[in-house]
Design a protein around this motif. Structure first.
Motif, PDB file in Angstrom:
ATOM      1  N   SER A 105      34.629  19.620  30.486  1.00  0.00           N
ATOM      2  CA  SER A 105      34.698  18.627  29.413  1.00  0.00           C
ATOM      3  C   SER A 105      35.813  17.608  29.610  1.00  0.00           C
ATOM      4  N   PHE A 106      36.591  17.730  30.675  1.00  0.00           N
ATOM      5  CA  PHE A 106      37.725  16.841  30.898  1.00  0.00           C
ATOM      6  C   PHE A 106      37.353  15.730  31.880  1.00  0.00           C
ATOM      7  N   ALA A 107      37.825  14.526  31.598  1.00  0.00           N
ATOM      8  CA  ALA A 107      37.564  13.401  32.502  1.00  0.00           C
ATOM      9  C   ALA A 107      38.369  13.554  33.788  1.00  0.00           C
ATOM     10  N   ARG A 108      39.653  13.884  33.631  1.00  0.00           N
ATOM     11  CA  ARG A 108      40.538  14.082  34.783  1.00  0.00           C
ATOM     12  C   ARG A 108      41.376  15.336  34.515  1.00  0.00           C
ATOM     13  N   PRO A 109      40.846  16.490  34.867  1.00  0.00           N
ATOM     14  CA  PRO A 109      41.538  17.738  34.519  1.00  0.00           C
ATOM     15  C   PRO A 109      42.698  18.067  35.446  1.00  0.00           C
ATOM     16  N   ASN A 110      43.870  18.260  34.861  1.00  0.00           N
ATOM     17  CA  ASN A 110      44.984  18.873  35.569  1.00  0.00           C
ATOM     18  C   ASN A 110      44.851  20.383  35.363  1.00  0.00           C
ATOM     19  N   ASP A 156      46.538  11.925  40.453  1.00  0.00           N
ATOM     20  CA  ASP A 156      47.280  10.709  40.757  1.00  0.00           C
ATOM     21  C   ASP A 156      46.499   9.583  40.092  1.00  0.00           C
ATOM     22  N   LEU A 157      47.007   9.080  38.994  1.00  0.00           N
ATOM     23  CA  LEU A 157      46.269   8.093  38.225  1.00  0.00           C
ATOM     24  C   LEU A 157      46.192   6.740  38.932  1.00  0.00           C
ATOM     25  N   TYR A 252      44.513  20.629  31.264  1.00  0.00           N
ATOM     26  CA  TYR A 252      44.766  19.603  30.257  1.00  0.00           C
ATOM     27  C   TYR A 252      44.349  18.243  30.794  1.00  0.00           C
ATOM     28  N   GLU A 253      44.140  17.323  29.879  1.00  0.00           N
ATOM     29  CA  GLU A 253      43.588  16.017  30.219  1.00  0.00           C
ATOM     30  C   GLU A 253      44.658  15.082  30.769  1.00  0.00           C
ATOM     31  N   ALA A 254      44.385  14.515  31.952  1.00  0.00           N
ATOM     32  CA  ALA A 254      45.319  13.567  32.559  1.00  0.00           C
ATOM     33  C   ALA A 254      45.036  12.125  32.138  1.00  0.00           C
ATOM     34  N   ASP A 255      43.822  11.855  31.691  1.00  0.00           N
ATOM     35  CA  ASP A 255      43.466  10.501  31.263  1.00  0.00           C
ATOM     36  C   ASP A 255      44.142  10.198  29.921  1.00  0.00           C
ATOM     37  N   TRP A 256      44.907   9.130  29.875  1.00  0.00           N
ATOM     38  CA  TRP A 256      45.722   8.849  28.690  1.00  0.00           C
ATOM     39  C   TRP A 256      44.874   8.685  27.434  1.00  0.00           C
TER      40      TRP A 256
END
Length: 347
Positions: A105-110, A156-157, A252-256
């Motif tokens: 469910s996460f766009a950019r999962p850490n 790495d965003l 957790y989500e990395a996308d702001w």
């Protein structure tokens, strides 16, 4: 099950044994499993002894067993005829668990896999394996702290790609290095505070790439995550088990923007345990909308060597590990709050 158009290798795997697959849409994991792990998942929903742990393990959808595979060397079948199938060996017939993919469910999962416990072998281990695992525990952080950072990925965003920190890192560090490892996994966005402020607040543990959430986003995520880990600790203290090789998985989500939406979802009363897929999800995706969901997930995983031990009390080595995680989260949260306060002053 083989690498096919319908089941693909899990790209975001940071720990555990290789061979984990995902369904085509990425929502399910298909994990080869030993009989004890299959038995654990089959029992956890029904056995009262496992009741405290139920909210903190991945959803279990059943098992699959590969009984044959398409014979790719055979001539194409006639239209409407079944595909030619050949049997597989006994090793390939091993059951596989079908579990929810916690990162889906996460766009950019850490993602961080924290190996728990001071004992790394079970009662059935032969003497040579027991000696080897005891040596590993002594030479890593496991024996002293009850944890080892098995591996983690942080986006790495700037490039939009996940940067993986492998198992070798977790095996090479000492207990004194664990706070730095946690800071690497929970970096503060470099442009969210001034460089000197970050250096003083985070004791020099600055991200070296375009990683991290702003401190004012990361702090409430850490606070809520810490509360959930404390609940997991309480559940483990009520359960008379031995969990060898189990892990705490943190995503957790990395996308702001998605992280902001997730925090708002929590503030609006979203329940991490009741966030099942609903009938509106597909409609929202078709309309180009982003369905709000949790900004993080934390679960216990990997139960290949887990068993009930009635009358023997909880697993003290695992509890020690969770206590270490709580202390590490407290320390990082304090650093992030300092950074967030510095940003407000600077503004």
């Amino acid at each position: 099950m083989t690498d096919s158009p319908h089941n693909v290798p899990l790209e975001s795997q940071v720990g555990g044994h290789p061979g984990v697959l995902t369904s085509e849409d990425g929502s399910l994991l298909i994990k080869p499993a030993l009989p004890r792990e299959v038995a654990f998942y089959q029992s956890v929903a029904a056995d009262p002894a496992f009741a405290p742990l139920r909210p903190f393990v991945p959803r279990f959808y059943g098992t699959l067993r590969l009984e044959g595979k398409v014979d790719e060397s055979a001539a194409p079948p006639a239209q409407g005829a079944p595909l030619p199938v050949v049997p597989v060996g006994a090793e390939q017939e091993k059951e596989s668990l079908v579990l929810e993919n916690l990162s889906h469910s996460f766009a950019r999962p850490n993602i961080l896999d924290v190996k728990l416990g001071t004992v790394l072998y079970d009662d059935e281990a032969p003497p040579e394996k027991r000696a080897r695992m005891e040596k590993t525990a002594r030479e890593t952080t496991s024996l002293e702290t009850g944890v080892r950072l098995t591996g983690f990925q942080v986006y790495d965003l700037a490039s939009g790609r996940a940067v993986n920190t492998p198992k070798t890192y977790g095996k090479s560090i000492t207990a004194a290095d664990l706070p730095d490892g946690v800071a690497r996994f929970f970096p503060i966005a470099p442009d969210s505070v001034s460089a000197p402020a970050v250096a003083s607040a985070a004791e020099g543990a600055q991200p070296t790439q375009g990683t991290g959430l702003p401190a004012d986003l990361l702090a409430p995520i850490l606070e809520s995550l810490r509360e959930d880990v404390a609940e997991i600790r309480a559940a483990l203290a009520q359960t008379e088990t031995r969990i060898v090789g189990g892990s705490l998985l943190i995503v957790y989500e990395a996308d702001w923007e998605r992280a902001r939406m997730g925090l708002q979802w929590l503030e609006d009363g979203g329940d991490l345990e009741d966030d099942d897929d609903n009938d509106d999800a597909d409609e929202e995706e078709e309309e180009g909308k982003t369905r709000p969901g949790p900004p993080y997930i934390v679960k216990l995983i990997d139960f290949a060597h887990t068993k009930l031990v009635p009358g023997e009390g909880p697993d003290e080595g695992v509890l020690k590990g969770v206590d270490t995680v709580l202390g590490l989260l407290d320390r990082r949260l304090e650093q992030v709050k300092i950074a967030a306060g510095t940003k407000k002053i600077a503004a």
